[in-house]
Design an enzyme around this catalytic site. Structure first.
Site, PDB file in Angstrom:
ATOM      1  N   LYS A 110     -12.715  23.861  30.188  1.00 46.01           N
ATOM      2  CA  LYS A 110     -12.356  24.059  28.774  1.00 46.01           C
ATOM      3  C   LYS A 110     -13.210  23.131  27.938  1.00 46.01           C
ATOM      4  O   LYS A 110     -13.689  22.102  28.421  1.00 46.01           O
ATOM      5  CB  LYS A 110     -10.876  23.721  28.554  1.00 46.01           C
ATOM      6  CG  LYS A 110     -10.265  24.411  27.368  1.00 46.01           C
ATOM      7  CD  LYS A 110      -9.769  25.796  27.735  1.00 46.01           C
ATOM      8  CE  LYS A 110      -9.249  26.543  26.533  1.00 46.01           C
ATOM      9  NZ  LYS A 110      -8.557  27.779  26.936  1.00 46.01           N
ATOM     10  N   ASP A 143     -11.455  30.312  21.930  1.00 46.49           N
ATOM     11  CA  ASP A 143     -10.054  29.859  21.929  1.00 46.49           C
ATOM     12  C   ASP A 143      -9.749  29.698  20.437  1.00 46.49           C
ATOM     13  O   ASP A 143     -10.430  30.305  19.601  1.00 46.49           O
ATOM     14  CB  ASP A 143      -9.907  28.546  22.730  1.00 46.49           C
ATOM     15  CG  ASP A 143      -8.452  28.221  23.079  1.00 46.49           C
ATOM     16  OD1 ASP A 143      -7.931  28.766  24.052  1.00 46.49           O
ATOM     17  OD2 ASP A 143      -7.814  27.424  22.348  1.00 46.49           O
TER      18      ASP A 143
HETATM   19  N1  GLU Z   1      -9.216  30.631  25.740  1.00 47.03           N
HETATM   20  C1  GLU Z   1      -8.678  31.700  26.538  1.00 47.03           C
HETATM   21  C2  GLU Z   1      -7.650  31.141  27.497  1.00 47.03           C
HETATM   22  O1  GLU Z   1      -6.926  30.248  27.131  1.00 47.03           O
HETATM   23  C3  GLU Z   1      -9.747  32.565  27.169  1.00 47.03           C
HETATM   24  C4  GLU Z   1     -10.755  31.850  27.994  1.00 47.03           C
HETATM   25  C5  GLU Z   1     -11.897  32.731  28.494  1.00 47.03           C
HETATM   26  O2  GLU Z   1     -11.934  33.923  28.217  1.00 47.03           O
HETATM   27  O3  GLU Z   1     -12.750  32.172  29.192  1.00 47.03           O
HETATM   28  O4  GLU Z   1      -7.477  31.576  28.602  1.00 47.03           O
END
Ligand code: GLU
Length: 445
Positions: free
Chosen positions: A126, A166
């Protein structure tokens, strides 16, 4: 909590002072894992938990940029590459003033288990920045994204780390980030980012996927009690990408979504939220819910307050972490709630989760219920790898199969470990065992 895990927890907490959201996410997972360690002493011997809680790599960097008046700003950028046992690091970028290492690490930690549950070959990571996009022009957003990528590019790649969106990072930002990555590397490497535009390597259904997936997960939970979305009165928090598509999907299944929120308050619309208007106001105009209320006869805007004061049978928290506390949970329960599915990451506090579980409410934790977004990112990576693009119908069918699979795996794992109906236990153990097995197989790294 199992006493063998307490010592590990204490070390993790002491070693990461001040990162309260990370602590919360770690404790929540550890509380489920006692029975796994009874059956798998090799996980203790291999110090799997100690390794899992320490990110493989953490990058923190300066992001300087200029605003439209020529003033210089400096933000902080993060990418936490948490675990690559199952595949390249995968997870979104969040641009929000609340972002600091503790937020990025809680999100990255949860992402490991979420991604494992999807059954797709993706590890967990992340990132983001404490940059506040609100009120910034397109040109400012572009300069910020270019500066952010000017450092990030050296750490990512289709086989290494694949960021996506996100909170605060959507199609526009992914476009600017991709453009800068391509410019610096001189490579059209589609698989380096997901959430791309449909004409340049994106996947159909990716924008809808998190919200749709959350509703599909909730529907599977309801089915276990002989119920469905038809006729349910649904309360949603948030009004961004996840919320909008959750509302659309719930209403397509016969529910009436009567409320949603933003940081200034919430709207109540007894006739059911007009999704086209909501999307116009929030996604096209980047406006506020007051604009929705002004244009929608019969709807009502409440400034401040809590959307959880609105009565509903199903609650879908789709805003942000710790937005639903124990008091809000108790109120929802006393107002006739039957099910909760988390579209956001960790929106319910630990006391809210206890209230739901003690009241026998169906509760789908985010790492299972909102996995449809990242799962569809993995489908985007598949399409990129084969230089192909799939139809909406086919992609949606794959998403549905994945969500039903996650639901069934969580339910079966909860049964297997003596906690029938407990999707928290099912998700934590199901995700953990998969990652732990892969870590042991790959040796001490
Ligand atoms: N931010 C999204 C999550 O919390 C998607 C992440 C992504 O598609 O890599 O899973």
């Amino acid at each position: 909590m199992d006493s063998r895990l307490e010592a590990v927890r204490d070390t993790v907490l002491a070693r990461n002072p001040g990162e309260k959201e990370f602590h919360q996410a770690v404790i929540e997972v550890f509380e489920s894992l006692g029975p796994v360690h009874d059956r798998h002493p090799e996980f203790l011997e291999g110090a799997v938990l100690e390794r899992l809680c320490e990110p493989e790599r953490q990058i923190i960097f300066r992001v300087p940029w200029t605003d439209d008046a020529g003033r210089v700003h400096v933000n902080r950028g993060f990418r936490v590459e948490f675990n690559s046992a199952l595949g390249p690091y995968k997870g979104g970028l969040r641009f929000h003033p609340s972002v600091y290492l503790g937020i990025v690490k809680f999100l990255g930690f949860e992402q490991i288990f979420k991604n494992a549950l999807t059954g797709m070959p993706i590890g967990g990571g992340k990132g983001g920045s404490d940059f506040d996009p609100r009120g910034r022009s397109d040109a400012e957003i572009m300069r910020f994204c270019q500066s952010f990528m000017t450092e990030l590019y050296r750490h990512i790649g289709e086989y290494t780390d694949v960021p996506a969106g996100d909170i605060g990072v959507g199609g526009r930002e992914i476009g600017y980030l991709f453009g800068q990555y391509k410019r610096i590397t001189n490579r059209y490497e589609s698989g380096v980012l997901t959430g791309k535009g449909i004409s340049w390597g994106g996947s159909l259904v990716r924008p809808e996927a998190t919200g749709y997936g959350t509703v599909i997960f909730a529907q599977e939970m309801l089915k276990t009690r002989g119920q469905s979305f038809d006729g349910q009165r649904v309360v949603v928090s948030g009004s961004g990408n996840v919320a909008i598509h959750a509302i659309a999907k719930a209403q397509s299944l016969g529910a009436t979504v009567v409320a949603c929120s933003d940081s200034a308050g919430y709207i109540v619309d007894e006739a059911g939220i007009d999704v086209a208007l909501l999307s116009q106001v929030k996604e096209v105009e980047r406006g506020r819910l007051t604009d929705y209320a002004a244009r929608r006869p019969g709807s009502n805007h409440v400034a401040g307050g809590s959307v959880w004061d609105v009565t509903g049978t199903v609650a879908l928290p789709c805003a942000t972490q710790n937005e639903l506390d124990g008091d809000a949970a108790a109120k929802l329960v006393s107002n006739g709630l039957i099910a909760v599915a988390e579209g956001a990451n960790m929106p319910s506090t630990r006391s809210a989760v206890s209230v739901f579980q003690e009241a026998g409410i169906l509760f789908g934790p985010g790492k299972a219920a909102n996995a449809g977004g990242v799962a569809t990112s993995a489908l985007e990576m598949q399409q990129n790898a084969s230089r192909d693009s799939w139809s909406f119908e086919y992609t949606e069918q794959r998403l549905t199969e994945i969500m039903v699979g996650i639901h069934d795996r969580c339910a079966a794992t909860a049964d297997e470990y003596g906690a029938p109906g407990n999707y928290v236990v099912g998700a934590n153990i199901g995700g953990f065992v998969k990652v732990a097995d892969a870590m042991l197989a790959q040796g001490l790294i």
